[in-house]
Structure formats: C-alpha cells, structure tokens
Scaffold this motif. Structure first.
Motif, PDB file in Angstrom:
ATOM      1  N   GLY A  75      -5.413  15.882   5.797  1.00  0.00           N
ATOM      2  CA  GLY A  75      -6.898  16.250   5.439  1.00  0.00           C
ATOM      3  C   GLY A  75      -7.523  15.445   4.289  1.00  0.00           C
ATOM      4  N   THR A  76      -8.479  15.998   3.956  1.00  0.00           N
ATOM      5  CA  THR A  76      -9.377  15.212   2.764  1.00  0.00           C
ATOM      6  C   THR A  76      -9.372  15.924   1.611  1.00  0.00           C
ATOM      7  OG1 THR A  76     -10.790  14.044   4.340  1.00  0.00           O
ATOM      8  CG2 THR A  76     -11.614  14.082   2.054  1.00  0.00           C
ATOM      9  N   PRO A  77      -8.396  16.120   0.703  1.00  0.00           N
ATOM     10  CA  PRO A  77      -8.445  16.858  -0.363  1.00  0.00           C
ATOM     11  C   PRO A  77      -9.805  16.825  -1.540  1.00  0.00           C
ATOM     12  CG  PRO A  77      -6.529  15.388  -0.803  1.00  0.00           C
ATOM     13  CD  PRO A  77      -7.447  14.644   0.627  1.00  0.00           C
ATOM     14  N   ILE A  97      -7.356  -1.205  -1.436  1.00  0.00           N
ATOM     15  CA  ILE A  97      -6.534  -2.300  -1.351  1.00  0.00           C
ATOM     16  C   ILE A  97      -5.162  -2.166  -1.781  1.00  0.00           C
ATOM     17  CG2 ILE A  97      -6.135  -4.720  -1.452  1.00  0.00           C
ATOM     18  CD1 ILE A  97      -9.096  -4.800  -0.956  1.00  0.00           C
ATOM     19  N   LEU A  98      -5.207  -1.994  -2.995  1.00  0.00           N
ATOM     20  CA  LEU A  98      -3.983  -1.881  -3.957  1.00  0.00           C
ATOM     21  C   LEU A  98      -2.981  -0.671  -3.591  1.00  0.00           C
ATOM     22  CD1 LEU A  98      -5.255  -2.379  -7.402  1.00  0.00           C
ATOM     23  CD2 LEU A  98      -4.333  -3.908  -6.113  1.00  0.00           C
ATOM     24  N   VAL A  99      -3.764   0.440  -3.223  1.00  0.00           N
ATOM     25  CA  VAL A  99      -2.747   1.543  -2.948  1.00  0.00           C
ATOM     26  C   VAL A  99      -2.103   1.184  -1.432  1.00  0.00           C
ATOM     27  CG1 VAL A  99      -2.823   4.024  -1.957  1.00  0.00           C
ATOM     28  CG2 VAL A  99      -4.276   3.325  -3.863  1.00  0.00           C
ATOM     29  N   PHE A 100      -3.028   0.796  -0.592  1.00  0.00           N
ATOM     30  CA  PHE A 100      -2.547   0.330   0.806  1.00  0.00           C
ATOM     31  C   PHE A 100      -1.377  -0.715   0.525  1.00  0.00           C
ATOM     32  CE2 PHE A 100      -4.620  -0.176   5.196  1.00  0.00           C
ATOM     33  CZ  PHE A 100      -3.508  -0.066   5.861  1.00  0.00           C
ATOM     34  N   ASP A 101      -1.439  -1.669  -0.131  1.00  0.00           N
ATOM     35  CA  ASP A 101      -0.391  -2.518  -0.441  1.00  0.00           C
ATOM     36  C   ASP A 101       0.749  -2.126  -1.129  1.00  0.00           C
ATOM     37  OD1 ASP A 101      -0.616  -5.375   0.744  1.00  0.00           O
ATOM     38  OD2 ASP A 101      -0.084  -6.028  -1.214  1.00  0.00           O
ATOM     39  N   PHE A 102       0.484  -1.055  -1.880  1.00  0.00           N
ATOM     40  CA  PHE A 102       1.788  -0.684  -2.550  1.00  0.00           C
ATOM     41  C   PHE A 102       2.491   0.487  -1.472  1.00  0.00           C
ATOM     42  CE2 PHE A 102       3.669   3.610  -4.149  1.00  0.00           C
ATOM     43  CZ  PHE A 102       4.329   3.130  -5.247  1.00  0.00           C
ATOM     44  N   VAL A 103       2.029   1.019  -0.617  1.00  0.00           N
ATOM     45  CA  VAL A 103       2.692   1.580   0.337  1.00  0.00           C
ATOM     46  C   VAL A 103       3.301   0.651   1.531  1.00  0.00           C
ATOM     47  CG1 VAL A 103       2.832   3.343   2.319  1.00  0.00           C
ATOM     48  CG2 VAL A 103       1.234   3.838   0.271  1.00  0.00           C
ATOM     49  N   VAL A 104       2.706  -0.132   1.830  1.00  0.00           N
ATOM     50  CA  VAL A 104       3.123  -1.384   2.829  1.00  0.00           C
ATOM     51  C   VAL A 104       4.443  -1.998   2.108  1.00  0.00           C
ATOM     52  CG1 VAL A 104       2.723  -3.618   3.652  1.00  0.00           C
ATOM     53  CG2 VAL A 104       1.187  -1.723   4.138  1.00  0.00           C
ATOM     54  N   TYR A 105       4.247  -2.258   0.654  1.00  0.00           N
ATOM     55  CA  TYR A 105       5.162  -3.002   0.070  1.00  0.00           C
ATOM     56  C   TYR A 105       6.650  -2.121   0.203  1.00  0.00           C
ATOM     57  CZ  TYR A 105       8.078  -4.465  -3.791  1.00  0.00           C
ATOM     58  OH  TYR A 105       9.198  -4.806  -4.703  1.00  0.00           O
ATOM     59  N   TRP A 106       6.588  -1.048  -0.025  1.00  0.00           N
ATOM     60  CA  TRP A 106       7.921  -0.150  -0.066  1.00  0.00           C
ATOM     61  C   TRP A 106       8.381   0.219   1.379  1.00  0.00           C
ATOM     62  CZ3 TRP A 106      11.193  -0.078  -3.767  1.00  0.00           C
ATOM     63  CH2 TRP A 106      10.834  -0.175  -4.946  1.00  0.00           C
ATOM     64  N   ARG A 107       7.418   0.323   2.305  1.00  0.00           N
ATOM     65  CA  ARG A 107       7.824   0.301   3.780  1.00  0.00           C
ATOM     66  C   ARG A 107       8.480  -0.934   4.144  1.00  0.00           C
ATOM     67  NH1 ARG A 107       5.706  -2.897   7.958  1.00  0.00           N
ATOM     68  NH2 ARG A 107       3.368  -2.190   7.259  1.00  0.00           N
ATOM     69  N   HIS A 108       8.050  -1.861   3.826  1.00  0.00           N
ATOM     70  CA  HIS A 108       8.521  -3.448   4.095  1.00  0.00           C
ATOM     71  C   HIS A 108       9.958  -3.630   3.381  1.00  0.00           C
ATOM     72  CE1 HIS A 108       7.465  -7.941   4.661  1.00  0.00           C
ATOM     73  NE2 HIS A 108       8.689  -7.664   5.290  1.00  0.00           N
ATOM     74  N   LEU A 144       6.505   2.935  13.068  1.00  0.00           N
ATOM     75  CA  LEU A 144       6.885   3.519  11.806  1.00  0.00           C
ATOM     76  C   LEU A 144       5.647   3.092  10.699  1.00  0.00           C
ATOM     77  CD1 LEU A 144       9.210   4.162   9.692  1.00  0.00           C
ATOM     78  CD2 LEU A 144       9.647   1.844   9.298  1.00  0.00           C
ATOM     79  N   SER A 145       5.194   1.882  10.739  1.00  0.00           N
ATOM     80  CA  SER A 145       3.959   1.443  10.039  1.00  0.00           C
ATOM     81  C   SER A 145       2.666   2.502  10.173  1.00  0.00           C
ATOM     82  CB  SER A 145       3.350  -0.009  10.404  1.00  0.00           C
ATOM     83  OG  SER A 145       2.891  -0.061  11.704  1.00  0.00           O
ATOM     84  N   VAL A 146       2.575   2.937  11.419  1.00  0.00           N
ATOM     85  CA  VAL A 146       1.511   3.863  11.896  1.00  0.00           C
ATOM     86  C   VAL A 146       1.921   5.273  11.024  1.00  0.00           C
ATOM     87  CG1 VAL A 146       0.566   5.410  13.854  1.00  0.00           C
ATOM     88  CG2 VAL A 146       0.822   3.034  14.136  1.00  0.00           C
ATOM     89  N   CYS A 147       3.177   5.802  10.933  1.00  0.00           N
ATOM     90  CA  CYS A 147       3.289   6.852  10.411  1.00  0.00           C
ATOM     91  C   CYS A 147       3.527   6.915   8.684  1.00  0.00           C
ATOM     92  CB  CYS A 147       4.830   7.335  10.750  1.00  0.00           C
ATOM     93  SG  CYS A 147       4.815   7.846  12.574  1.00  0.00           S
ATOM     94  N   LEU A 148       3.575   5.597   8.428  1.00  0.00           N
ATOM     95  CA  LEU A 148       3.715   5.685   6.769  1.00  0.00           C
ATOM     96  C   LEU A 148       2.405   4.872   6.124  1.00  0.00           C
ATOM     97  CD1 LEU A 148       7.542   4.368   6.231  1.00  0.00           C
ATOM     98  CD2 LEU A 148       6.378   6.859   6.267  1.00  0.00           C
ATOM     99  N   ASP A 149       1.870   4.240   6.537  1.00  0.00           N
ATOM    100  CA  ASP A 149       0.875   3.094   5.881  1.00  0.00           C
ATOM    101  C   ASP A 149      -0.246   3.886   5.185  1.00  0.00           C
ATOM    102  OD1 ASP A 149       2.831   1.293   6.518  1.00  0.00           O
ATOM    103  OD2 ASP A 149       1.298  -0.272   7.462  1.00  0.00           O
ATOM    104  N   VAL A 150      -0.646   4.642   5.834  1.00  0.00           N
ATOM    105  CA  VAL A 150      -1.895   5.262   5.336  1.00  0.00           C
ATOM    106  C   VAL A 150      -1.906   6.693   4.745  1.00  0.00           C
ATOM    107  CG1 VAL A 150      -3.240   4.128   7.085  1.00  0.00           C
ATOM    108  CG2 VAL A 150      -2.708   6.545   7.506  1.00  0.00           C
ATOM    109  N   TRP A 151      -0.918   7.088   4.574  1.00  0.00           N
ATOM    110  CA  TRP A 151      -0.521   8.644   4.040  1.00  0.00           C
ATOM    111  C   TRP A 151      -1.243   8.748   2.677  1.00  0.00           C
ATOM    112  CZ3 TRP A 151       2.195  10.035  -0.012  1.00  0.00           C
ATOM    113  CH2 TRP A 151       3.175   9.282  -0.611  1.00  0.00           C
ATOM    114  N   LEU A 152      -0.908   7.750   2.018  1.00  0.00           N
ATOM    115  CA  LEU A 152      -1.213   7.740   0.188  1.00  0.00           C
ATOM    116  C   LEU A 152      -2.547   7.949   0.223  1.00  0.00           C
ATOM    117  CD1 LEU A 152      -0.331   8.335  -2.289  1.00  0.00           C
ATOM    118  CD2 LEU A 152       0.192   5.742  -2.651  1.00  0.00           C
ATOM    119  N   LEU A 153      -3.239   6.856   1.182  1.00  0.00           N
ATOM    120  CA  LEU A 153      -4.417   6.719   0.953  1.00  0.00           C
ATOM    121  C   LEU A 153      -5.503   8.015   1.321  1.00  0.00           C
ATOM    122  CD1 LEU A 153      -4.815   3.212   2.935  1.00  0.00           C
ATOM    123  CD2 LEU A 153      -5.520   3.574   0.536  1.00  0.00           C
TER     124      LEU A 153
END
Length: 273
Positions: A75-77, A97-108, A144-153
């Motif tokens: 949801g939207t906290p 951008i930074l948060v997105f790249d942080f998650v992508v970095y660890w997923r990668h 995998l990217s669909v499931c992980l990349d946007v959750w923190l955002l």
C-alpha cells in the motif's frame, strides 16, 4: 486479446524509440564499420529481440499479478506521504533513483550467486554487446525483478510520479550502458555507471564479472566494495564460458545439467568440510 494489446503497443513503441536513438549513436560511432558491427551482433540481436517480445508481450499480463499483489500488500504508508509531499520535487526524484538502484544492486548481486546464476547467465551470454543486450533476460529473471525491484520504493511511500520517473531514467540508462561504446564518462563516471564500467561487468572473466553491479549510480558499488575502474578494461571481451544460445536455447538454459552439476559439487564440498 486486449490484455496483450497494451503491453505489445508499449513494447513496440519503446523498441522503436530506443532503436532509433541508439541506432543513430552506433552509426555515428562506427561509421564505415557499421555493417561489420551489425553483422557481428545480428544473431544475438535476434535472440534478444525474441526474449524481449516473449517477456514484455506474451508474459507481461502474468507479471502484473505478482506486481499488483506486492503493491496491494504494501500500500502507501501514510506516515511517509506528508513527508514526500513537503519535499522539493527534484530531491524526491533523486531519492527514488538511489533507492531503486540500491534494491537493483542487491538483486543483481544475488543473481550472481550459484542459486540464481542459471537464470541470470542468459543476460551475460552476449559476445557482441549492443543496446538490446539490456533486454536479454530469461523469463525467470524478469519475474524476479518484477517481484523485488519496487518493494522498497513502495514501502518508503515515494510518490508514484517519482517512482515512474526513476524507472524511466533507469530504463533508458540501461539501454545506454549496454551500448558498444568505450566511454568512461570522465569525471561523471565517478558518480554514474558508464558503458565502459558496465561492459567490465560483462567481461569474460568470472572474477572481474563480480563488479559494477549498479545500473545508474556508482554509489552502492563503491560503498560495498564492488566498484572497479573500467579504464584498463575498455573494449574487453564479453560473454561466459557456457557460451551463447539461440532463443529456445536461452529459455532452456536454467535446466542444463551443467548448472545442477555445479550445485551438487558445491553441496558435496560443503558436506565434506
């Protein structure tokens, strides 16, 4: 059939736009060598195009299910909503951008572990990198990217426009850093992942392949000790020991015996120890 229409239309428009931009870039950079460059990457280009259409047209409706479930669960906290509404818009975009790249970095980085490498190897199999290499992904890797990349955002409640803007920038930067250009971006390469830095990530050397995981910024690689200066490795050879495959071969790659044999060997060594 309408469920397939929008993804198909969107994908074709994106491919047309990026193909025009990066095709012109290739023409300017290669000049008289453009035909040789096209011939060199033509087979892998067709494989990449096939995977792109397969993932973003045929399977896109299936990817909406887990993405929708994640958005619904998080949801939207409300605690963050007022904060981001009070923040200067460019700051919210940079944060996204930074948060997105942080998650992508660890997923990668996770995709380079023995467990997930079989689904990520497809992306590294190109021996003639070009702008469409960014779309060379096995469906399991795409999921995998669909499931992980946007959750923190979503968890941080960043505005939808900032998330969309970050995704747009990340997407186009992804096409750019996979281009066959020897650019380190000079002083800007200290902050931004350059084509040369990402080509180093695709180098046919398993030790050096474990570097420069970021998509847009160098921050997380530098912070977690995985950044390597690409200057000594410009125009390095790319690919993997397992070799490249055609469209069907890449779909079947994760099921190849070689990957399961490696897992069994690692498991046996662990038990012996």
């Amino acid at each position: 059939m309408e469920i397939f229409a929008d993804p198909a239309r969107s994908t074709l428009l994106t491919l047309a736009a990026t193909g025009l931009v990066f095709g012109l870039l290739a023409l300017v950079m290669k000049r008289g060598g453009i035909l040789a460059a096209i011939n060199r990457c033509s087979k892998e280009f067709l494989t990449n195009l096939g995977l792109t259409l397969f993932n973003l047209v045929l399977l896109a409706p299936l990817f909406f299910v887990p993405e929708g479930a994640i958005r619904g669960a998080i949801g939207t906290p409300e605690v963050f909503t007022s904060f981001w509404n009070s923040v200067y818009a460019p700051i919210a975009l940079v944060a996204a951008i930074l948060v997105f790249d942080f998650v992508v970095y660890w997923r990668h980085r996770l995709e380079h572990t023995p467990l997930l490498w079989p689904i990520h190897a497809t992306h590294h199999a190109d021996t003639a990198m070009h702008w469409l290499t960014v779309m060379r992904k096995h469906p399991f890797s795409k999921l995998l990217s669909v499931c992980l990349d946007v959750w923190l955002l979503l968890l941080l409640g960043l505005p939808e426009w900032a998330v969309g803007g970050a995704a747009f920038i990340r997407s186009w930067w992804g096409f750019f850093i996979h281009c066959d250009v020897p650019w380190t971006l000079g002083i800007f390469g200290r902050v931004l992942i350059s084509p040369a830095a990402h080509r180093l990530h695709h180098i046919r050397d398993e030790a050096l392949m474990g570097s420069n995981y970021g998509n847009t910024v160098t921050l997380w690689d530098k912070l977690f000790g995985t950044y390597v200066d690409p200057a000594p490795y410009v125009d390095c050879e790319t690919g993997i020991a397992e070799g490249t495959r055609g469209f069907v071969g890449e779909l079947l790659r994760p099921f190849e015996r070689r990957y399961w044999s490696k897992r069994e060997e690692v498991s046996g060594e662990a038990e012996t120890a």
